[in-house]
Design an enzyme around this catalytic site. Sequence first.
Site, mmCIF file in Angstrom:
data_model
loop_
_atom_site.group_PDB
_atom_site.id
_atom_site.type_symbol
_atom_site.label_atom_id
_atom_site.label_comp_id
_atom_site.label_asym_id
_atom_site.label_seq_id
_atom_site.Cartn_x
_atom_site.Cartn_y
_atom_site.Cartn_z
ATOM 1 N N SER A 50 0.816 -0.846 -0.397
ATOM 2 C CA SER A 50 0.055 -0.087 -0.267
ATOM 3 C C SER A 50 1.120 1.025 -0.294
ATOM 4 O O SER A 50 2.199 1.157 0.001
ATOM 5 C CB SER A 50 -0.576 -0.192 1.253
ATOM 6 O OG SER A 50 -0.735 -0.015 2.858
ATOM 7 N N ASP A 81 -1.149 -1.519 -4.299
ATOM 8 C CA ASP A 81 -2.923 -1.298 -3.153
ATOM 9 C C ASP A 81 -2.920 -0.233 -3.052
ATOM 10 O O ASP A 81 -2.910 0.926 -1.907
ATOM 11 C CB ASP A 81 -2.641 -2.473 -1.925
ATOM 12 C CG ASP A 81 -4.137 -2.899 -1.615
ATOM 13 O OD1 ASP A 81 -4.920 -2.854 -2.741
ATOM 14 O OD2 ASP A 81 -4.017 -3.026 -0.369
ATOM 15 N N GLU A 133 -11.767 0.580 -9.016
ATOM 16 C CA GLU A 133 -12.571 0.638 -8.625
ATOM 17 C C GLU A 133 -13.819 1.192 -8.927
ATOM 18 O O GLU A 133 -13.336 2.901 -8.603
ATOM 19 C CB GLU A 133 -11.988 0.534 -6.468
ATOM 20 C CG GLU A 133 -12.991 0.548 -5.848
ATOM 21 C CD GLU A 133 -12.425 0.415 -3.714
ATOM 22 O OE1 GLU A 133 -11.464 0.109 -4.148
ATOM 23 O OE2 GLU A 133 -13.614 0.455 -3.565
ATOM 24 N N HIS A 179 -13.002 -2.907 4.932
ATOM 25 C CA HIS A 179 -10.973 -3.685 5.604
ATOM 26 C C HIS A 179 -11.708 -3.488 6.831
ATOM 27 O O HIS A 179 -12.155 -3.002 7.185
ATOM 28 C CB HIS A 179 -10.544 -1.512 4.963
ATOM 29 C CG HIS A 179 -10.097 -2.216 3.762
ATOM 30 N ND1 HIS A 179 -10.591 -1.292 2.646
ATOM 31 C CD2 HIS A 179 -9.560 -3.500 2.891
ATOM 32 C CE1 HIS A 179 -10.428 -1.252 1.583
ATOM 33 N NE2 HIS A 179 -9.575 -2.834 1.613
ATOM 34 N N ALA A 211 -11.437 -8.805 2.489
ATOM 35 C CA ALA A 211 -11.685 -10.500 2.439
ATOM 36 C C ALA A 211 -11.406 -11.221 3.914
ATOM 37 O O ALA A 211 -11.707 -12.617 3.666
ATOM 38 C CB ALA A 211 -11.584 -11.567 0.951
ATOM 39 N N ASN A 252 -8.161 -9.891 -1.654
ATOM 40 C CA ASN A 252 -6.834 -9.096 -0.297
ATOM 41 C C ASN A 252 -7.592 -9.755 0.619
ATOM 42 O O ASN A 252 -8.113 -9.721 1.342
ATOM 43 C CB ASN A 252 -7.468 -7.880 -0.671
ATOM 44 C CG ASN A 252 -7.522 -7.113 -2.615
ATOM 45 O OD1 ASN A 252 -6.638 -7.938 -2.989
ATOM 46 N ND2 ASN A 252 -6.920 -5.856 -2.047
ATOM 47 N N THR A 255 -5.637 -7.892 6.991
ATOM 48 C CA THR A 255 -5.874 -8.333 8.190
ATOM 49 C C THR A 255 -5.441 -9.309 9.371
ATOM 50 O O THR A 255 -5.364 -9.352 10.072
ATOM 51 C CB THR A 255 -7.236 -8.112 9.193
ATOM 52 O OG1 THR A 255 -7.819 -6.329 8.148
ATOM 53 C CG2 THR A 255 -8.460 -8.237 9.748
#
Length: 306
Positions: A50, A81, A133, A179, A211, A252, A255
């Site tokens: 990211s 990302d 997106e 997220h 996800a 993705n 977490t």
Amino acid sequence: MPLATGLDILQAARAGKYGVGAFNTNDLEITQAVLEACEAARSPVLLALSEGALKYGGKPLVDLVLGMGREATVPVAVHLDHGSSFESCVRCIRLGFTSVMIDKSHEDEATNIAETKRVVEAAHAAGVSVEAEIGRLGGVEEHVVVAAEDAILTKPDEAERFMAATGADFLAVAIGTSHGANKGKGRPYIDHKRIREIAAILPHPLVMHGASGVPAYLVERLNAAGGQLKDASGIHEDDVREAVQHGIAKINTDTDLRLAFTAAVRETLLAKPKEFDPRKILGPARDLMRQVVAERIEVFGSAGKA
Ligand code: 13P
């Protein structure tokens, strides 16, 4: 071997009805955990950085991830990302990324289309694939906090217009995920009908952000070792499996790796108060993250596809 593009990996995934993980990385141990698990399972993978990761680790981190990706014995794409600007995407293309995401989903449709198109032209000229997106996820979208009630699910007709106008290679769709480690009470809702409708119109690989499964065993271990994570919830494995059957090809996950890392570090520090060798503290975290990646690969169905 040379890095693969995101599209090489994801086109095969959509055609073969399996998902491929895009795992966020920020350091050596996460990158090792992801690649070791993928090599053991013979799974292709996207290593995602990211803008936050780029700020944290700079070019040395990028070089580490690119180098490790090239050394891997399975297809690896290195992916930006949630790129926030044309400049950010171009910087990553110049650094050697093989896939970038331009995320202008918070802008109006015309701006999102225009900015995405600009990135597609620059990226394709360099042989790099592009994720875009439309729609808006709940949770934290790289600096922007979106309340669950403000999430806007992706409309199929808008998705069709957008992909035709921009030439992007794969599309992140808002289908109910968000997220972070708090994705809603009970089993978070996933709009499978919407995924089916979008996939019926678009042949492109579709992307599921937010996800992570947030496995209960990780949350329990983290909290038992002094963590304070409340109301944690993730996407049910069966929802991920079903989404993959309908056209989701890139999944993705950030977490779950953060949870594994923190649980293992907390446990080690608690169990071994005299330990101060970073390798003895980070090594067990790497082991647990490797296990989590292996579990994700099972859910995605990407084992044996490399
Ligand atoms: P999670 O927070 O569910 O892991 O999602 C990460 C993500 O979508 C990164 O783009």
